[in-house]
Scaffold this active site. Sequence first.
Site, PDB file in Angstrom:
ATOM      1  N   ASP A 127       0.873  -1.159   0.000  1.00 43.62           N
ATOM      2  CA  ASP A 127       0.000   0.000   0.000  1.00 43.62           C
ATOM      3  C   ASP A 127       0.920   1.222   0.000  1.00 43.62           C
ATOM      4  O   ASP A 127       2.098   1.131   0.346  1.00 43.62           O
ATOM      5  CB  ASP A 127      -0.881  -0.050   1.245  1.00 43.62           C
ATOM      6  CG  ASP A 127      -1.723   1.190   1.425  1.00 43.62           C
ATOM      7  OD1 ASP A 127      -2.393   1.585   0.454  1.00 43.62           O
ATOM      8  OD2 ASP A 127      -1.693   1.768   2.524  1.00 43.62           O
TER       9      ASP A 127
ATOM     10  N   ASP B  61      -1.602  -0.904   5.914  1.00 43.68           N
ATOM     11  CA  ASP B  61      -1.922  -0.405   7.258  1.00 43.68           C
ATOM     12  C   ASP B  61      -3.415  -0.311   7.520  1.00 43.68           C
ATOM     13  O   ASP B  61      -3.812   0.159   8.588  1.00 43.68           O
ATOM     14  CB  ASP B  61      -1.279   0.976   7.464  1.00 43.68           C
ATOM     15  CG  ASP B  61      -1.946   2.061   6.618  1.00 43.68           C
ATOM     16  OD1 ASP B  61      -2.320   3.106   7.175  1.00 43.68           O
ATOM     17  OD2 ASP B  61      -2.086   1.872   5.393  1.00 43.68           O
TER      18      ASP B  61
ATOM     19  N   ASP C  11      -0.083   5.148   0.883  1.00 47.09           N
ATOM     20  CA  ASP C  11      -0.305   6.100   1.981  1.00 47.09           C
ATOM     21  C   ASP C  11      -0.447   5.363   3.310  1.00 47.09           C
ATOM     22  O   ASP C  11      -1.313   4.504   3.461  1.00 47.09           O
ATOM     23  CB  ASP C  11      -1.566   6.925   1.726  1.00 47.09           C
ATOM     24  CG  ASP C  11      -1.472   7.727   0.435  1.00 47.09           C
ATOM     25  OD1 ASP C  11      -0.497   8.476   0.283  1.00 47.09           O
ATOM     26  OD2 ASP C  11      -2.369   7.587  -0.423  1.00 47.09           O
TER      27      ASP C  11
END
Length: 224
Positions: A13, A171, A15
Amino acid sequence: MNHACFPKAVLFDLDGTLLDSAPDMLAATNVMLAARGRAPMTLDALRPHVSKGARAMIGAAFPDVDVAEREGWVPEFLEHYGSELGRHGAPFDGIEAMLTTLEAAGCIWGIVTNKPEYLAAQLVPLLGWEDRCAVLIGGDTLPVRKPDPLPLLVAAERIGIAATDCVYVGDDERDIVAARAAGMPSVVALWGYRLPGDQPADWRGDTMVEQPDMLCDAQRWPSP
């Protein structure tokens, strides 16, 4: 004897996982707030919402505004964010060491993000990753985005590595849901952005890691 080794490929991922982009997002948010005569947000107030996307950040900044009206502000947010892209944020501490370690081990890496592809594609060279990132899938590259597994599966196909031989690092819960649906081992990036009520232990990732540089140790990676 310890036979731990790095994965053949790792998909990340963007961001909240590779990039601490919250400062760029904050700058864009505060332009919108100022234009409407409102006080600026703090980084601490916005940071938990960043991985949830533009709509979540606008909602956090304007909780009193009707959802339908806020929806019409998404293009404005993306325009402001495009102007701030890469000006304030930076990779999280330890990311560069981790990427260098993976490359030295012969591991291919790429990015699967829900950020619009044109914005992600602008960021990669700003970070010096244009010759290192093997594949980039954005939130609008395909008809669906995470938590659908298709972006992860297409990324694996493009780099020529079986999904089961890749690891996905993210995250947000949708990252881990997508990885599980793709049959891809996953790492929960605990250094990223989370809302206070999020319970990463409940996401059923294969492993959870506190800091990026811990992934310089092959033993911290889940086995395919």
